[in-house]
Scaffold this active site. Structure first.
Site, PDB file in Angstrom:
ATOM      1  N   GLY A  89       0.791  -1.233   0.000  1.00 13.95           N
ATOM      2  CA  GLY A  89       0.000   0.000   0.000  1.00 13.95           C
ATOM      3  C   GLY A  89       0.818   1.274   0.000  1.00 13.95           C
TER       4      GLY A  89
ATOM      5  CB  CYS B 260     -29.654 -11.123 -14.917  1.00 12.64           C
ATOM      6  SG  CYS B 260     -31.062 -11.302 -16.002  1.00 12.64           S
TER       7      CYS B 260
ATOM      8  CB  CYS C 173     -24.188 -14.285 -20.601  1.00 13.09           C
ATOM      9  SG  CYS C 173     -23.696 -13.342 -19.150  1.00 13.09           S
TER      10      CYS C 173
ATOM     11  CB  CYS D 275     -21.218  -8.936 -18.658  1.00 13.96           C
ATOM     12  SG  CYS D 275     -22.077 -10.371 -18.005  1.00 13.96           S
TER      13      CYS D 275
ATOM     14  CB  CYS E 183     -20.342 -11.204 -21.406  1.00 16.80           C
ATOM     15  SG  CYS E 183     -22.102 -11.183 -21.799  1.00 16.80           S
TER      16      CYS E 183
HETATM   17 ZN   LIG Z   1     -23.198 -11.224 -19.776  1.00 15.21          ZN
END
Ligand SMILES: [Zn+2]
Lengths: 284, 206
Positions: A30, A239, A243, A265, A271
């Site tokens: 970091g 969704c 896909c 996606c 995807c």
């Molecule tokens: Zn997708």
């Protein structure tokens, strides 16, 4: 492969300098290690920090994947891949699981990373305290003293103003209980993926000349408050239209013909892989 | 030298990255070391030479302990153009296998731990040790390690205590890189906690 170049573009002295800085960065998770960032034959702000890390790491046996905001085919990703391929001849892939080095801007891939992979993230602004402290001298002092009340105050002001932590991307994290770090402009959705990840994560800022690292299995905590716990972007009940995936980072799009909102996606290679698997299953 | 300074040193570097980001993961430099067959400047081990070639150049300084340190410093300077300096000024402190008892403790004590502002300006100690293997005599934990991992290393003295002392004010501290005569590499960055296991003793008493 173009033999007019050095292997991996750089002379060995440049690689050595980046390599020494990288090893220090791994030893101090970091912490931003300064390095002598080189001029690159791609535009500034196009991931020169990440590219320099990739070139210092890469060997003939490596398989490289480059993604830009989830896409393997963006102009930026394509020009980086071309430069690396032209100067090393390494194999290039779109498949996260096949890559040994993954250079990315703005995303951590959906496919979980493994111990034999290195994720290189491109960083525009490595200093998480810069928002309220313009002086590099002062921010270095704040890190030295672990004086992070300013970072919390910044988040608190956002809550006051918007009623929630609307930091968008690049939400600051605490690394190994010691350094506050900019995770690069990944969505908050990706922050938890950094925590105890199996892969080594290296971050490079070309313009700001900094390299920093998150070793595997390192505790990464997104800064938050008890009353306002950290939350990633939620895609609950949504969704991917292509896909069907849930629980991944989705882009919101509008169908121009119908005016309807739909989701896809953001990680396009993920995807495609899901679609191909579904197709195969359908054929059998 | 059959060693390819581009590809073989890249390979050494990646093993160093692997072992440093996963303390306790032992890397094998045997393949690269074999390419240095016949090269043996001032009696230094081939793994030490590989690490020197990977990390040193005119931008950094170093110090050698043991054997014919002066001859080796001259040799390394000619190969890498890095400058030999006193221990407390060195970026890299290199301990050869015949460095006397207490040398590692001395190197740890003298090495620059960096500052709170610039912890990266700290020294790295590279030492040739006795045999390094996976085991359970030393338990390691910290970043890069899932819960804990174990190693055995043939290395006498109170170096662990000295290292704890040196690294107690994190992020300042020194990072250690050990190689043995079989070219096995172990890296112990400052974040790694070392616990000496008492298991062996217990077995013996029983
Ligand atoms: Zn997708």
């Amino acid at each position: 492969m173009n033999n007019a170049y050095n292997f991996a573009f750089f002379d060995e002295g440049s690689k050595r300098e980046i390599r020494r800085a990288t090893l220090k960065a791994i030893a101090i998770p970091g912490y931003q290690v300064p390095f002598a960032s080189r001029e690159m034959p791609i535009g500034r702000g196009w991931g020169t920090g990440g590219l320099q890390l990739t070139l210092s790491l890469i060997g003939k046996e490596d398989v490289l994947k480059v993604i830009d905001q989830g896409s393997d085919e963006s102009v930026n990703a394509v020009s980086i891949k071309k430069l690396v391929k032209d100067t090393t001849g390494v194999q290039i892939t779109d498949h996260t699981s096949q890559a040994t080095i993954i250079q990315s801007r703005h995303r951590i891939p959906e496919v979980p990373l493994r111990t034999d992979q290195i994720l290189v993230l491109q960083v525009p602004l490595p200093e998480p305290l810069r928002y309220f402290e313009p002086s590099e001298h002062e921010t270095k002092k704040l890190h030295a003293e672990k004086e992070y009340s300013g970072a919390w105050l910044m988040l608190f002001e956002q809550i006051m103003k918007y009623g929630s932590m609307t930091t968008g991307a690049d939400h600051p994290v605490m690394v190994h209980g010691r350094y506050v770090m900019a995770p690069s402009p990944i969505p908050r959705f990706d922050n938890p993926k950094m925590d105890e990840n199996e892969a080594l994560i290296l971050l490079g800022a070309g313009r700001e000349k900094k390299i920093y690292a998150v070793p595997p299995y390192t505790r990464i905590v997104s800064l938050d408050f008890e009353d306002y716990p950290f939350e990633g972007e939620s895609f609950h009940g949504k969704c991917c239209r292509l896909c069907g995936s849930e629980g991944v980072f989705l882009d919101e799009l509008i169908d121009e013909a119908t005016g309807e909102t739909f989701y896809q996606c953001n990680d396009t290679s993920y995807c495609c892989e899901i679609l191909n698997e579904a197709e195969k299953a359908g054929v059998n | 030298m059959k060693l390819d300074v581009v590809h073989d040193l890249q390979s050494v570097y990646r093993k160093l990255v692997d072992s440093t980001s996963r303390p306790g993961l032992i890397s094998d430099l045997g393949k690269e070391a074999a390419l240095l067959d016949g090269e043996n400047p001032a009696g230094c081990s081939r793994s030490i030479l590989l690490l020197a070639l990977t990390l040193l150049d005119p931008e950094v300084t170093f110090k050698v302990y043991g054997g014919d340190a002066e001859a080796f410093e001259k040799e390394i300077n000619q190969l890498t153009f890095a400058k030999a300096v006193q221990a407390d000024k060195a970026d890299y402190l290199i301990l050869l296998k015949d460095a006397g008892a207490g040398s590692l403790e001395h190197a740890i004590e003298m090495a620059d731990p960096g500052t709170f502002i610039n912890p990266h300006k700290s020294a790295t100690i590279i030492a040739e040790t006795g045999i390094i293997t996976e085991g359970n005599k030393l338990l390691l934990s910290g970043p890069g390690i899932q819960t804990s991992t174990g190693i055995n290393i043939e290395l006498a003295g109170n170096w662990i205590e000295k290292r704890n002392e040196k690294n107690k004010e994190y992020p300042t501290g020194v990072d250690l890189v050990f190689v043995d005569r079989n070219h096995q590499l172990l890296s112990l960055p400052r974040t790694t906690q070392i616990t000496e296991s008492r298991e062996v003793e217990k077995e013996w008493v029983m």
